[in-house]
Design an enzyme around this catalytic site. Structure first.
Site, mmCIF file in Angstrom:
data_model
loop_
_atom_site.group_PDB
_atom_site.id
_atom_site.type_symbol
_atom_site.label_atom_id
_atom_site.label_comp_id
_atom_site.label_asym_id
_atom_site.label_seq_id
_atom_site.Cartn_x
_atom_site.Cartn_y
_atom_site.Cartn_z
ATOM 1 N N LYS A 1 0.815 -1.218 0.000
ATOM 2 C CA LYS A 1 0.000 0.000 0.000
ATOM 3 C C LYS A 1 0.849 1.268 0.000
ATOM 4 O O LYS A 1 1.981 1.282 0.475
ATOM 5 C CB LYS A 1 -0.999 -0.033 1.153
ATOM 6 N N ARG B 1 -3.491 -10.161 4.398
ATOM 7 C CA ARG B 1 -3.820 -10.166 2.967
ATOM 8 C C ARG B 1 -2.634 -9.558 2.233
ATOM 9 O O ARG B 1 -2.370 -8.360 2.357
ATOM 10 C CB ARG B 1 -5.097 -9.344 2.744
#
Ligand code: HH2
Length: 273
Positions: free
Chosen positions: A216, A252
């Site tokens: 991210k 994840r």
């Protein structure tokens, strides 16, 4: 009935990400994209993923939604090809969930936490599937436009508690649910860091916590790159390990092997205490 989620996926469990979206695979044709997704899923299981999360709709900041037909075309054949393997489907649409759960998907990963499609909770309940409820402020198209909180951790915690109650009201047993702070979904770098730093407060809700920090943008920003589109692997691994120590259960991630190795080492160290 399936066992509690924490039994099926003991901590730490690594969830591999497989996208069947045009922006993730630049090779054009849908058939090729599906084939690439199936191959990637098999590879992630080989690397040690305990679950693979298949997504046909990008939820990156700024992205638009995708029509039901298109999402079905992307996701259903991939789930079908992976029958018998533990697969989660990243969707907010009841019809996508219905079709993929019928094909053996074990979990629905809903980034709207049952706020998107009023039928989704009932569909998951009826199929006896697992459900991941994620916090998001706003919607993907606009969520990074100046997100504000008084106390981000308290607000995310209250939200997850309320959505867990909504899932139970829809018939999904509490033991089938995991909770996710939604790193990067309507959050500044500081909000993400505070959620990760105080993760124990979310773990205290008593359900397994899933963390999705892998690649991210905020990871790149921490390293001083304000234009980063993705975060570096080592930074994501560090965040996963610290989240594990604070009680997170599921991770994840895109780079499964590295996370499996790092989390095995973290588990050994924490276990030796
Ligand atoms: N992050 C993304 C997508 N789905 N689901 C959960 N539960 N938690 C997350 O943090 C999460 C998620 C976005 O990440 P990525 O897979 O890199 O992007 P895309 O939306 O394009 O699949």
């Amino acid at each position: 009935m399936r066992p509690p989620l924490e039994q099926a996926f003991p901590r730490p469990s690594v969830v591999g990400v497989v996208n069947v979206t045009p922006d993730s695979f630049s090779d054009g044709g849908l058939a090729l994209r599906r084939e690439a997704a199936v191959t990637r899923a098999h590879g992630l299981f080989e690397e040690g993923a305990t679950l693979v999360d298949i997504g046909g709709e990008s939820t990156r900041p700024g992205s638009e939604g995708v029509a039901l037909d298109e999402e079905l075309r992307r996701v259903v054949p991939v789930v079908e090809a992976l029958q018998g393997l533990p697969v989660s489907v990243d969707t907010s649409k009841a019809e996508v969930a219905r079709r993929t759960l019928a094909l053996g998907a074990v979990m629905v990963n809903d980034v709207t936490a049952l706020r998107g499609d009023p039928e989704l909770g009932g569909v998951v309940a009826e199929a006896g599937g697992y459900l991941c409820l994620m916090h998001m402020l706003g919607e993907p198209r606009t969520m990074q436009h100046d997100p504000r909180y008084e106390d981000v951790v308290a607000e995310v915690k209250a939200f997850l508690e309320e959505r867990l109650a909504a899932a139970v009201a829809a018939g999904v047993p509490e033991e089938h649910v995991c909770l996710d702070p939604g790193i990067g979904f309507g959050k500044t770098v500081e909000h993400n860091l505070e959620l990760l730093g105080r993760l124990e407060e979310l773990v205290a809700l008593g359900r397994p916590v899933l963390v999705g920090a892998s690649r991210k943008r905020f990871l790149g920003r921490i390293l001083g790159d304000p234009d980063a589109l993705t975060g570096p692997l080592a930074a994501g691994v560090a965040v996963a390990v610290l989240a594990y120590e604070r009680g997170a259960s599921l991770f994840r991630v895109h780079d499964v092997r590295e996370h499996v190795q790092a989390l095995a080492a973290a588990r050994a160290v924490v276990g030796a205490r």
